[in-house]
Design a protein around this motif. Structure first.
Motif, PDB file in Angstrom:
ATOM      1  N   MET A   1       0.003 -21.090  10.448  1.00 59.36           N
ATOM      2  CA  MET A   1       0.644 -20.134   9.512  1.00 59.36           C
ATOM      3  C   MET A   1       1.733 -19.349  10.219  1.00 59.36           C
ATOM      4  SD  MET A   1      -1.157 -17.192   7.219  1.00 59.36           S
ATOM      5  CE  MET A   1      -1.665 -16.271   8.644  1.00 59.36           C
ATOM      6  N   THR A   2       1.511 -19.045  11.550  1.00 60.73           N
ATOM      7  CA  THR A   2       2.527 -18.315  12.297  1.00 60.73           C
ATOM      8  C   THR A   2       3.800 -19.117  12.401  1.00 60.73           C
ATOM      9  OG1 THR A   2       0.800 -17.245  13.558  1.00 60.73           O
ATOM     10  CG2 THR A   2       3.020 -17.181  14.465  1.00 60.73           C
ATOM     11  N   LYS A   5       5.697 -18.979   9.130  1.00 62.15           N
ATOM     12  CA  LYS A   5       6.402 -17.708   8.945  1.00 62.15           C
ATOM     13  C   LYS A   5       7.673 -17.684   9.778  1.00 62.15           C
ATOM     14  CE  LYS A   5       2.372 -14.882   7.851  1.00 62.15           C
ATOM     15  NZ  LYS A   5       1.558 -13.759   8.245  1.00 62.15           N
ATOM     16  N   TYR A  93       2.879 -14.639  -2.349  1.00 55.40           N
ATOM     17  CA  TYR A  93       2.076 -15.811  -2.006  1.00 55.40           C
ATOM     18  C   TYR A  93       1.265 -15.518  -0.755  1.00 55.40           C
ATOM     19  CZ  TYR A  93       0.855 -20.306   0.048  1.00 55.40           C
ATOM     20  OH  TYR A  93       0.171 -21.344   0.633  1.00 55.40           O
ATOM     21  N   VAL A  94      -0.016 -15.872  -0.802  1.00 56.33           N
ATOM     22  CA  VAL A  94      -0.906 -15.728   0.344  1.00 56.33           C
ATOM     23  C   VAL A  94      -1.580 -17.072   0.579  1.00 56.33           C
ATOM     24  CG1 VAL A  94      -2.923 -14.568   1.297  1.00 56.33           C
ATOM     25  CG2 VAL A  94      -1.327 -13.293  -0.133  1.00 56.33           C
ATOM     26  N   GLU A  96      -3.973 -19.317   3.595  1.00 52.30           N
ATOM     27  CA  GLU A  96      -4.696 -19.246   4.852  1.00 52.30           C
ATOM     28  C   GLU A  96      -5.631 -20.439   4.998  1.00 52.30           C
ATOM     29  OE1 GLU A  96      -7.235 -15.874   5.109  1.00 52.30           O
ATOM     30  OE2 GLU A  96      -8.241 -16.251   3.215  1.00 52.30           O
ATOM     31  N   SER A 117      -5.264 -20.544  -1.202  1.00 49.43           N
ATOM     32  CA  SER A 117      -3.923 -20.054  -1.536  1.00 49.43           C
ATOM     33  C   SER A 117      -4.008 -19.197  -2.792  1.00 49.43           C
ATOM     34  CB  SER A 117      -2.946 -21.210  -1.760  1.00 49.43           C
ATOM     35  OG  SER A 117      -3.363 -22.013  -2.848  1.00 49.43           O
ATOM     36  N   ILE A 329       8.797 -10.773   4.198  1.00 51.84           N
ATOM     37  CA  ILE A 329       8.100 -11.715   5.064  1.00 51.84           C
ATOM     38  C   ILE A 329       6.938 -10.993   5.728  1.00 51.84           C
ATOM     39  CG2 ILE A 329       8.288 -13.258   7.052  1.00 51.84           C
ATOM     40  CD1 ILE A 329      11.266 -13.428   6.472  1.00 51.84           C
ATOM     41  N   PRO A 333      -1.588 -11.328   9.951  1.00 51.14           N
ATOM     42  CA  PRO A 333      -2.487 -12.159   9.140  1.00 51.14           C
ATOM     43  C   PRO A 333      -2.992 -11.464   7.880  1.00 51.14           C
ATOM     44  CG  PRO A 333      -3.062 -12.303  11.473  1.00 51.14           C
ATOM     45  CD  PRO A 333      -2.061 -11.202  11.346  1.00 51.14           C
ATOM     46  N   ASN A 337       2.109 -13.832   2.845  1.00 49.50           N
ATOM     47  CA  ASN A 337       3.040 -14.692   3.573  1.00 49.50           C
ATOM     48  C   ASN A 337       4.480 -14.441   3.147  1.00 49.50           C
ATOM     49  OD1 ASN A 337       0.354 -15.936   3.593  1.00 49.50           O
ATOM     50  ND2 ASN A 337       1.341 -17.549   4.759  1.00 49.50           N
ATOM     51  N   MET A 338       4.677 -14.213   1.842  1.00 47.28           N
ATOM     52  CA  MET A 338       6.021 -14.048   1.314  1.00 47.28           C
ATOM     53  C   MET A 338       5.973 -13.269   0.007  1.00 47.28           C
ATOM     54  SD  MET A 338       8.634 -17.014  -0.045  1.00 47.28           S
ATOM     55  CE  MET A 338       7.483 -17.421  -1.358  1.00 47.28           C
TER      56      MET A 338
END
Length: 348
Positions: A1-2, A5, A93-94, A96, A117, A329, A333, A337-338
């Motif tokens: 995920m990093t 981003k 949006y999330v 993980e 998600s 952004i 964690p 995410n956006m």
């Protein structure tokens, strides 16, 4: 995920750098056009008239103040007995990945990666009313559509979010040559769908489930064509009582959310009398929540930190109407995410 981003943040940062570099490049390449044969040379007065702002364009300071309002309403007030209605549209949006394990007799019996998600679309209507010239009241009503998908189930919810009542007060008269100080307060009502009363697979929460009170202070300084701003706030939440939510093998009966400290800073830059850009940073640090279960067990969650970097563009389509677009952004964690947002006034 990093990595994802970073891939998102790098092109946006390059685009923002290019946007700020354009005016400087133009200044370095301002070669006067050649005068046509037989034409009279342009006079100083004609050049001054061409560069002067046109009627209805307004001041850059007014545009910057409207931009601050779009970034966060706590930076501006309205006059006594005036009404301002604003519409905000936000998408977040999330996503993980969680490693799920099941330990039995000291050995691992299950190991899998669970993808989760969540997509949220929030339509927010805000009404401001000038109680006094230096005191503004506010009512905010969000309408939330949320969809979540994971390996086990998926669900969608469309309902009212948490209503909020707020007030903004300026203890000192705002002047151009000194920073503006605004005191803020807000009461959040648990009118949305509570996350503590949802049965697994029956939909998504659209509210926090508890009432909360927030107090804070914000400071802004306009130095045309730049506006600097910053804020600090503190939130206390009431406990969620009389619950009966199945949580694994236990039943959750009470939740006491932790205290939250938030702060932010940034600047807005007026590229012209009709276009402005913003760059801001926001962070919230929340203490762990205390959980109580029906069998007497008590537990506490870990502290959470949410940080977001926001980039925005404001475009004035008329002297009274400015549309603001933004992209956020997540930097930690615990952050979305956006986020993508739009803000515009409804009282044209």
């Amino acid at each position: 995920m990093t990595t994802m981003k970073f891939l998102i943040a790098r092109p946006l940062a390059l685009a923002l750098a290019t946007l700020f570099a354009i005016p400087a490049w133009a200044q370095l390449n301002t070669t006067p056009p050649a005068t046509a044969p037989g034409a009279a040379p342009a006079s100083t007065d004609a050049a001054r008239d061409a560069l002067a702002k046109k009627e209805g364009e307004g001041d850059q300071s007014a545009l910057l103040q409207q931009t601050l309002t779009a970034v966060d309403k706590q930076y501006s007030l309205i006059r006594r007995k005036q009404i301002a209605v604003t519409y905000d549209l936000t998408y977040s949006y999330v996503g993980e990945e969680r490693i799920v394990t099941d330990l039995a007799n000291g050995s691992t019996t299950l190991f899998n990666i669970e993808n989760t998600s969540s997509h949220s679309v929030t339509n927010t209507f805000s009404v401001d009313y000038g109680l006094l010239d230096n005191l503004t009241g506010n009512v905010t009503m969000p309408l939330i559509s949320r969809y979540s998908d994971n390996n086990l189930s998926n669900g969608a919810s469309n309902s009212l979010g948490d209503l909020s009542l707020g007030a903004r007060w300026q203890p000192f008269e705002a002047k151009r040559d000194r920073p503006g100080l605004t005191m803020t307060s807000n009461v959040r009502l648990p009118t949305g769908r509570s996350p503590f009363k949802i049965i697994a697979g029956s939909g998504e929460a659209t509210g926090s489930g508890v009432a909360a009170v927030t107090g804070g202070v914000s400071v802004n300084r306009i130095v045309d064509p730049v506006a600097l701003f910053g804020s600090l706030n503190f939130t206390l939440s009431a406990p969620a009582k009389n619950l009966w939510q199945v949580n694994g093998t236990r039943i959750l009966t009470r939740v006491q959310p932790g205290k939250t400290l938030g702060f932010g800073m940034g600047f807005a830059y007026a590229l012209s009398y009709g276009i402005s850009t913003t760059l801001s940073f926001q962070q919230a640090i929340s203490a762990g929540s205390k959980l109580r279960f029906a069998d007497g067990l008590e537990a506490k969650t870990h502290m959470q930190t949410s940080s977001i970097l926001n980039m925005g563009l404001g475009y004035r389509i008329s002297p009274k109407t400015t549309i603001n677009l933004s992209v956020g952004i997540g930097l930690t964690p615990d952050s979305p995410n956006m986020t993508v947002g739009m803000n515009m006034p409804l009282n044209f």
